[in-house]
Design an enzyme around this catalytic site. Sequence first.
Site, PDB file in Angstrom:
ATOM      1  N   ALA A   1       0.860  -1.167  -0.113  1.00  0.00           N
ATOM      2  CA  ALA A   1      -0.063   0.004  -0.133  1.00  0.00           C
ATOM      3  C   ALA A   1       0.922   1.205  -0.133  1.00  0.00           C
ATOM      4  CB  ALA A   1      -0.896   0.051   1.199  1.00  0.00           C
ATOM      5  N   CYS A   2       0.422   2.478  -0.306  1.00  0.00           N
ATOM      6  CA  CYS A   2       1.042   3.687  -0.168  1.00  0.00           C
ATOM      7  C   CYS A   2       1.610   3.955   1.159  1.00  0.00           C
ATOM      8  CB  CYS A   2      -0.006   4.704  -0.271  1.00  0.00           C
ATOM      9  SG  CYS A   2       0.691   6.396  -0.225  1.00  0.00           S
TER      10      CYS A   2
END
Lengths: 82, 138
Positions: free
Chosen positions: A21-22
């Site tokens: 994920a970011c």
Amino acid sequence: MTTEELKNLQIDKVVDARGTACPGPLMATKKALGEMKSGELVEVLSSDGGTKRDVPMWAERKGFQYLGDVLEDGYFRLYIRK
Amino acid sequence: MAKKMTIALYTGSFDKLTATGVIINGAVADDMDVEIYVLMMGANAFKKENIGKMENMAELADKKDEFIASLERLKIPTWMDFFKQAKEAGNVKIRICGLAGKIWNGTELEHFNGLPEDICGIGEYIASTQTADVNLFI
């Protein structure tokens, strides 16, 4: 560039950041480009929705050339030239 | 010269620490220098005995279980791993406020989780903000 043109590019390095994920894909992209030579092309695979906006903006600020993205089944391919 | 982000990190709440971890990774990706000054409740979270603890979520405590479950399902790094990752990828300095350290019986670096490299006074934070491009209070 069209999807067809993007898919036919000569790729120097592939970064598979799918499943992270970011800011995972952004950090992986930065690391890869840091190890590459000017003019070389990286293909980044990301399943994180934010990457498609995040990486192009980042690339522009850093002076890299963002060529475009291709949507695959559940992930993106993004193309950046150093 | 690299741009600089300073952060007054007051919170000891792991949700905000996780958000801070994401922000500092973004800053490092942009080649910014980051200086974090850990104040008050933050210094408690950085104590060695609190490594891995996710009990302190100051706001929206009723969302805590859902939040932790989502972090695990999405394989999101812990806040400490985010901080480690940012330190490895760029120029990130973490300093514990001496007063905050004392409040939690942390008077030496060895009392903390390995992330901070200094214990400092507030004057250093104020001085550093004078040359910062971005200054956050979290």
